[in-house]
Design a protein around this motif. Structure first.
Motif, PDB file in Angstrom:
ATOM      1  N   ILE A   1       0.845  -1.200   0.000  1.00 33.41           N
ATOM      2  CA  ILE A   1       0.000   0.000   0.000  1.00 33.41           C
ATOM      3  C   ILE A   1       0.876   1.245   0.000  1.00 33.41           C
ATOM      4  CG2 ILE A   1      -1.574   1.348   1.447  1.00 33.41           C
ATOM      5  CD1 ILE A   1      -2.903  -1.276   2.228  1.00 33.41           C
ATOM      6  N   HIS A   2       1.915   1.231   0.846  1.00 30.54           N
ATOM      7  CA  HIS A   2       2.780   2.414   0.929  1.00 30.54           C
ATOM      8  C   HIS A   2       3.505   2.652  -0.395  1.00 30.54           C
ATOM      9  CE1 HIS A   2       5.294   5.381   3.038  1.00 30.54           C
ATOM     10  NE2 HIS A   2       6.243   4.967   2.223  1.00 30.54           N
TER      11      HIS A   2
ATOM     12  N   ALA B   1       1.059   3.915  -3.019  1.00 31.91           N
ATOM     13  CA  ALA B   1       0.524   5.246  -2.726  1.00 31.91           C
ATOM     14  C   ALA B   1       1.586   6.333  -2.879  1.00 31.91           C
ATOM     15  CB  ALA B   1      -0.054   5.272  -1.313  1.00 31.91           C
ATOM     16  N   THR B   2       2.848   6.012  -2.616  1.00 32.04           N
ATOM     17  CA  THR B   2       3.889   7.029  -2.729  1.00 32.04           C
ATOM     18  C   THR B   2       4.623   6.963  -4.063  1.00 32.04           C
ATOM     19  OG1 THR B   2       5.432   5.553  -1.637  1.00 32.04           O
ATOM     20  CG2 THR B   2       4.322   7.155  -0.251  1.00 32.04           C
TER      21      THR B   2
ATOM     22  N   LEU C   1       8.578   9.014   4.540  1.00 29.26           N
ATOM     23  CA  LEU C   1       7.722  10.208   4.411  1.00 29.26           C
ATOM     24  C   LEU C   1       8.485  11.459   4.826  1.00 29.26           C
ATOM     25  CD1 LEU C   1       4.343   8.983   5.940  1.00 29.26           C
ATOM     26  CD2 LEU C   1       4.924   9.203   3.534  1.00 29.26           C
TER      27      LEU C   1
ATOM     28  N   THR D   1       3.159  13.861  10.533  1.00 29.70           N
ATOM     29  CA  THR D   1       4.285  12.924  10.427  1.00 29.70           C
ATOM     30  C   THR D   1       5.022  12.850  11.761  1.00 29.70           C
ATOM     31  OG1 THR D   1       4.494  13.815   8.203  1.00 29.70           O
ATOM     32  CG2 THR D   1       6.160  12.252   8.891  1.00 29.70           C
TER      33      THR D   1
ATOM     34  N   ALA E   1       2.027  16.658   0.307  1.00 26.50           N
ATOM     35  CA  ALA E   1       1.837  15.593   1.293  1.00 26.50           C
ATOM     36  C   ALA E   1       1.699  14.256   0.582  1.00 26.50           C
ATOM     37  CB  ALA E   1       0.613  15.879   2.142  1.00 26.50           C
ATOM     38  N   GLN E   2       2.345  13.214   1.156  1.00 25.78           N
ATOM     39  CA  GLN E   2       2.223  11.878   0.574  1.00 25.78           C
ATOM     40  C   GLN E   2       1.253  11.063   1.406  1.00 25.78           C
ATOM     41  OE1 GLN E   2       6.496  10.992   0.458  1.00 25.78           O
ATOM     42  NE2 GLN E   2       6.199  10.591  -1.716  1.00 25.78           N
ATOM     43  N   SER E   3       0.738  10.025   0.777  1.00 20.36           N
ATOM     44  CA  SER E   3      -0.249   9.193   1.452  1.00 20.36           C
ATOM     45  C   SER E   3       0.357   8.525   2.681  1.00 20.36           C
ATOM     46  CB  SER E   3      -0.748   8.122   0.493  1.00 20.36           C
ATOM     47  OG  SER E   3      -1.384   7.110   1.222  1.00 20.36           O
ATOM     48  N   LYS E   4      -0.375   8.567   3.789  1.00 25.08           N
ATOM     49  CA  LYS E   4       0.105   7.940   5.016  1.00 25.08           C
ATOM     50  C   LYS E   4      -0.631   6.637   5.296  1.00 25.08           C
ATOM     51  CE  LYS E   4       1.511  12.309   7.026  1.00 25.08           C
ATOM     52  NZ  LYS E   4       1.135  13.138   5.854  1.00 25.08           N
ATOM     53  N   ALA E   5      -1.320   6.093   4.281  1.00 26.25           N
ATOM     54  CA  ALA E   5      -2.176   4.926   4.508  1.00 26.25           C
ATOM     55  C   ALA E   5      -1.371   3.742   5.054  1.00 26.25           C
ATOM     56  CB  ALA E   5      -2.872   4.544   3.205  1.00 26.25           C
TER      57      ALA E   5
END
Lengths: 475, 112
Positions: free
Chosen positions: A91-92, A95-96, A347, A356, A425-429
């Motif tokens: 996922i990370h 997403a990034t 991140l 963060t 901002a990047q996804s923190k999922a």
């Protein structure tokens, strides 16, 4: 039911092959296949963790002549941990956009999962070597994903170190085979107590060689030198996935230390535990001091990971059911906490905002072993299992303090002195999912430790594992 | 025969370890290759030395077939691994302009 056992190995292998052959330029298809594979592995692991101890015989060749895969509580636990971590990392990296920075990320990722799953399932020592190589060769590719001079040079060191480890592994296996005539782990467990006085020396050499190999994987001092450079230079999500690679070494140490070379084996006595104990203490010290001394965040996390491996292996070296149960809880926690920190470091590389920083604080609390997260519960269980050992208490508690100071100083340097909110901002999922898993591990500590206690008891009395290999049937 | 093979394995291992400890990638790769030759020989004779015997269970003399299967696997794996290492060492040499094996720790982490 037992046919399901082979799926965690062939499913990722087939999907990775499919990606290379038919979807090498279609990133969206690769992502879909990778996501499907990881979710399927998670579902498989959840199914298998409820299954009883059982074996799968490849080609229906009876053990010890053919290769057997054996599932027990420990294997199923490691499968579940790998699949959960893989989902978080996937996922990370999607997403990034990490997976788009070089080719073949998803194929290598799936091959890595295949190697990990195979290593956790196999009941044959040579097959364990083969799966080690599968996961290593995939990790070489992942390690240099994205390229860059420092990363490739660190990669060369990593490959050279592990090739040397593989050579030692082969020397150990050949020594065992020439003495015992078998490499099936259940078969070895039955035959090693009968070994004659002539062969005791060879068995001791082979056991120590094997332990060295697993200690390289587990980054035990003085064999930890490959880890900081590798983890600090690997791409963030890959470093997070590598959090489970050191645990492969710990898994193999637990498996061999309880099944093949138990402490009551006359040929060995307390040899392995006696070597493991001082090395684990030194590992804790090196990890804690390194956490204080390291400059950049990824290198610091790598040292914190070394320290947590020290705590873990210190508990392993006791080899009591209580200590093994505590080890397993701490193992789950340490994998997730290390992964969370590496994802947060990824991140924080570009954008250091308030959220963060808060996530970093939560993960650092978990890593250092402070309440209320699972690191505290894990360290408490380890300390409780080592209750009669003041030296171990001193090392673990002092190391916790030093790790906490190191991580707190790094956090204030990074987020207060040099905040950076300009980058998008990047996804923190992925990070949030990882921290949620840590919270779940803390909340469900009661039932989980109960289940781990049963698993550790089964490891202490491995009759079911040996029976599952059906050794006498062929004769 | 046993003595000859033992000496061969010992020499290969010693040379391999010596070359492994060099500071440049090329000798290190050669050293790893020598080590893998040594271990392949070692696996091969772990089934004992036996002349004029097929690795098939038969009425006549036969030799243990398993080490031969093991050594084939080990040869294939070490061959593949050496190829990977050569490519990575070449990549490191071309990007860095030199082939030193040690890395500087300080500035390594700040890259994308």
């Amino acid at each position: 039911m037992s046919q399901l056992l082979i799926l965690p190995v062939i499913l990722p292998a087939a999907l990775a092959g499919f990606i290379i052959l038919f979807a090498r330029n279609a990133l969206a298809v690769q992502r879909a296949i990778s996501g499907f594979g990881t979710l399927a592995l998670l579902a498989l692991a959840i199914t298998l963790i409820q299954a009883p101890t059982q074996s799968y015989f490849l080609g229906n060749w009876p053990a010890p002549f053919g290769i057997a895969l054996t599932l027990d509580g420990l294997s199923a636990l490691m499968l579940l941990l790998t699949a959960s971590l893989a989902l978080i990392v996937l996922i990370h990296s999607i997403a990034t956009g990490w997976d788009a920075q070089g080719r073949h990320f998803h194929a290598l990722f799936l091959f890595q999962l295949m190697g990990l799953n195979g290593a956790f399932l196999t009941a044959d020592a040579f097959n364990l070597f083969v799966f080690f190589e599968v996961l290593l060769i995939a990790s070489y590719g992942l390690m240099v994903h994205g390229g860059g001079q420092a990363r490739i040079r660190a990669g060369v060191q990593y490959v050279a170190f592990n090739l040397l480890g593989s050579t030692l592994f082969l020397f150990a296996l050949a020594t065992i085979y020439s003495t015992m005539g078998t490499l099936n782990m259940a078969d070895l467990a039955q035959k090693l107590p009968l070994v004659g006085a002539d062969d005791t020396g060879l068995i001791r050499v082979a056991a120590v060689l094997l332990m060295l190999v697993f200690a390289i994987k587990a980054a035990l001092v003085p064999l930890q030198f490959w880890l900081p450079g590798t983890y600090a230079n690997a791409p963030g999500p890959v470093a997070a996935l590598f959090a489970v690679m050191t645990k492969v070494g710990a898994y193999a140490l637990i498996r061999f230390g309880t099944l093949v070379f138990p402490g009551d084996l006359p040929a060995l006595g307390g040899l392995l535990a006696g070597l493991l104990y001082p090395a684990a203490l030194a590992t804790i010290a090196v990890g804690a001091i390194g956490t204080l001394a390291a400059g950049a965040l990824p290198r610091q996390i790598a040292f914190a990971a070394i320290g947590s491996m020290g705590t873990l292996l210190l508990a392993v070296s006791a080899f009591t059911p209580e200590a093994v149960s505590a080890t397993l809880y701490y193992l789950i926690h340490s994998t997730l906490a290390t992964a969370a920190l590496f994802l947060i470091a990824d991140l924080a590389r570009t954008r250091r905002d308030g959220l963060t920083a808060a996530l970093y604080m939560a993960a650092a609390i978990a890593m250092a072993g402070m309440p209320p997260l699972s690191g505290f519960v894990g360290k408490l269980l380890v300390l409780d299992a080592l209750r009669s050992d003041p030296l171990a208490w001193t090392f673990i508690l002092l190391a916790s303090l030093l790790t906490m100071i190191g991580l707190a100083r790094q956090g204030s340097d990074l987020f207060w002195k040099a905040p950076n909110t300009e980058a998008p901002a990047q996804s923190k999922a992925g990070v949030l999912l990882c921290l949620a898993a840590l919270v779940a591990l803390t909340l469900a500590a009661g039932p989980i430790t109960g289940w781990l206690g049963q698993t550790a008891a089964a490891l202490d009395a491995p009759e079911a594992y040996i029976a599952a290999n059906r050794l006498g049937v062929a004769e | 025969m046993e003595v000859l093979i033992a000496i061969a394995i010992g020499t290969l291992t010693a040379c391999g370890i010596y070359l492994m400890l060099r500071a440049r990638t090329f000798p290190v790769i050669l050293g790893l290759s020598l080590l893998s030759y040594a271990v392949n020989l070692f696996i091969f004779i772990s089934g004992r030395i036996r002349l004029d015997a097929a690795p098939i269970i038969a009425d006549g003399p036969y030799t243990d077939p398993l080490p031969q299967a093991l050594v084939l696997t080990a040869i294939v794996i070490s061959f593949g691994m050496t190829a990977v290492l050569v490519i990575m060492a070449l990549g490191a040499y071309l990007t860095a302009g030199h082939d030193r094996i040690d890395t500087e720790d300080q500035h390594a982490e700040d890259q994308p």
